[in-house]
Each structure stands twice: as structure tokens, then as C-alpha cells.
Enzyme design. Structure first.
Site, short mmCIF file in Angstrom:
data_model
loop_
_atom_site.label_atom_id
_atom_site.label_comp_id
_atom_site.label_asym_id
_atom_site.label_seq_id
_atom_site.Cartn_x
_atom_site.Cartn_y
_atom_site.Cartn_z
N THR A 2 42.19 40.18 46.37
CA THR A 2 41.65 41.51 46.07
C THR A 2 40.85 42.06 47.24
OG1 THR A 2 41.52 40.79 43.77
CG2 THR A 2 40.37 42.83 44.32
N TYR A 24 43.54 27.42 44.80
CA TYR A 24 44.01 28.75 44.38
C TYR A 24 45.53 28.71 44.38
CZ TYR A 24 44.33 33.92 44.46
OH TYR A 24 44.61 35.25 44.19
N LYS A 66 41.95 27.70 40.49
CA LYS A 66 42.17 29.07 40.03
C LYS A 66 43.66 29.19 39.79
CE LYS A 66 42.08 33.92 41.38
NZ LYS A 66 41.89 34.90 42.49
N VAL A 97 38.53 34.36 37.48
CA VAL A 97 38.27 35.14 38.70
C VAL A 97 38.98 36.46 38.48
CG1 VAL A 97 38.49 35.29 41.19
CG2 VAL A 97 38.08 33.07 40.12
#
Length: 296
Positions: free
Chosen positions: A46, A135, A163, A205
């Protein structure tokens, strides 16, 4: 050792022309603190991290840590790279700046084997004494870290969480089965936060919490407290916008557009990302408006 649980906001990176707007970044971090968010994540997907120079990447993390100081929020700094040496350097710099944890994305583009993924993370974990959150986002990296590889990595004392952005509850469930309660699993997709928490996930998240931090936090807090009816009610209200933010255009184009429409300072996108078409912007504004009405 840090075990992430709660609502973490994947921060956008505000740009003003060709420069990072650090004052807008500070204001955005403050807004997250005011909403009671658990922590913030600079330099993730992001945050348009692939477009940041190495110097910008380090400074965004440093400025985020400074802005979060004294707020009670933790900082999980995105320090991944497709080059292991660079990932070590970024992780070490984040640690030295005071980050609470590292978010380590799977190496992208070069598509390593499972053994390569394992060796990459182990090299970072051995080099830097900081909690590491894996991640797993194959849609961005082109490679999926399998649950058995995550199980091997979870044996390292610095590897504390994943994540999970594969979009599969079976994968999340298998990770929980293999790694046990001592290893945290966070949702990497807003729309799957509630389902993932129902199988033992510890939070999210979030992208949408850039715009609706308190509302996303309310969902996560309810699920964490075992109030799945309350969490479901909040999930249903937010679901159309959860989906829109990640389906109408590539992240973070939609969330930056929605924030700008709401009068929040996001700056522009950095090439190669470009904005939404006027009809798409109008549709997004309609969805956001309907979401606000449902939330009351």
C-alpha cells in the site's frame, strides 16, 4: 517476543510531485493513533514501496517511527526485497531506527524455490535481531510460501508471524495447525479478516483502515473478544468497500482515491501507477457513501 495481534494499518505513502510528503505522512500516522489503531506498517504494498529509492525507503520508516513515538502504536516496517542482501540492509536500518518488527515480503520476480525462500528468510533472521512477520502474497510476488516452509521458519526465534494474503482459509488453517498458538497469523486481505480470525488469526494488516480505522478496529476487536455476531455485523457493513478497494484497480490506487475524495491528504500516485477513470471514481464515491450510511 513481539506477537502481532489487532489492527495494523498498511500506510499509504503521500507524494507531492516527485518527493515524499513527510508532513502528510506524519498527519496520517497521527490520525491512526487518534483512532486507537494497534500499529502502522510503512513501506508495504500500500505504501508503493517498489517505487521508493533506498534512501526514501529508510526515511519513510524513520519518519513513521518518529511520528508514532509516544502514541502506543507499534511500527512493523516493510523491509523485504527480491535481493537478500538488500533485505538484510533494510531490516538492519529499520531495527536501528527503532522499528518494533519487520514485514518481510517473499522475494518477487525471481521466483525462488521453497528452499530459496527458506534460505532468504533465515539469512535475514540470522543477521538482524528483530521480530519478523512473513508476508505471503503470491499475486504480487509470483511465488507462494507453503505452510511446511512457514513451519520450518517458525522454529527460528525471530520469525513470529505470517501476514497471509494467499486468499485461502485452508492455507491459513494449515499454518495454524503446523505452527501452533505461539505463531501469529494476520489477514492480508480486509475481506477475509473475519473468516481468518474464526480459524485462529490474530488480526489484520488493513488497507481500508487508512480511511476507516475505527470501523475496521471495531470488527477486529469484536472477533478477538469472541463476539462473532458483532464482528459479522461490522463485516457485512464494510464488505462492499473491502472488495472495491482491492478489485476496482490495483492497490493502492483505490484507497488513495477514496481518501482524497474524503478530504484526506494522500498526495499523488507515483508512476507506473496512474489514477482511476472518472466513471470509476464516481462509482467508488457511491460505494463509500453507501458504506458511511450503513455505518451510521
Amino acid at each position: 517476543m513481539f506477537k502481532p495481534a489487532g489492527t495494523f494499518t498498511a500506510l499509504i505513502t503521500p507524494f507531492r510531485g516527485d518527493e515524499v510528503d513527510f508532513e502528510a505522512l506524519r498527519q496520517n500516522v497521527k490520525a491512526q493513533a487518534d483512532a486507537g489503531i494497534t500499529g502502522v506498517v510503512p513501506c508495504g504494498t500500500t505504501g508503493e514501496s517498489p517505487t521508493l529509492s533506498h534512501a526514501e525507503h529508510r526515511e519513510v520508516i524513520e519518519r513513521t517511527i518518529a511520528a508514532a513515538a509516544g502514541t502506543g502504536m507499534t511500527v512493523m516496517a516493510g523491509t523485504g526485497s527480491n535481493a537478500t542482501k538488500e533485505a538484510i540492509d533494510l531490516t538492519r536500518a529499520a531495527k536501528e531506527s527503532g522499528a518494533d518488527a519487520s514485514l518481510l515480503v517473499n522475494p518477487y520476480y525471481n521466483k525462488p524455490s521453497q528452499e530459496g525462500l527458506y534460505a532468504h528468510v533465515m539469512a535475514v533472521a540470522d543477521a538482524v535481531e528483530i521480530p519478523i512477520v512473513l508476508y505471503n502474497i503470491p499475486g504480487r510476488t509470483g511465488v507462494t510460501m507453503l505452510p511446511e516452509t512457514i513451519e520450518r521458519l517458525a522454529a527460528h526465534p525471530h520469525v513470529v508471524a505470517d501476514k497471509e494474503a494467499t486468499g485461502s482459509l485452508d492455507v491459513a488453517s494449515e499454518i495454524r495447525h503446523r505452527c501452533g498458538d505461539g505463531f501469529a497469523v494476520l489477514s492480508g486481505d480486509d475481506s477475509l479478516t473475519l473468516p481468518l480470525m474464526s480459524v485462529g488469526g490474530t488480526g489484520v494488516v488493513s488497507v481500508l483502515s487508512n480511511l476507516f480505522p475505527a470501523e475496521v478496529k471495531r470488527l477486529v476487536d469484536a472477533a478477538a473478544a469472541g463476539d462473532f455476531a458483532g464482528a459479522l455485523a461490522q463485516h457485512v457493513k464494510l464488505f462492499p468497500l473491502f472488495r472495491a478497494v482491492l478489485s476496482m484497480a490495483v492497490n493502492p490506487v483505490v484507497i488513495k482515491t477514496a481518501m482524497r475524495q474524503a478530504g484526506l491528504d494522500t498526495g499523488g500516485l507515483r508512476l507506473p501507477l496512474t489514477g482511476m477513470s472518472p466513471p470509476a471514481e464516481a462509482e467508488l464515491q457511491r460505494i463509500v457513501g453507501e458504506t458511511r450510511s450503513r455505518l451510521g
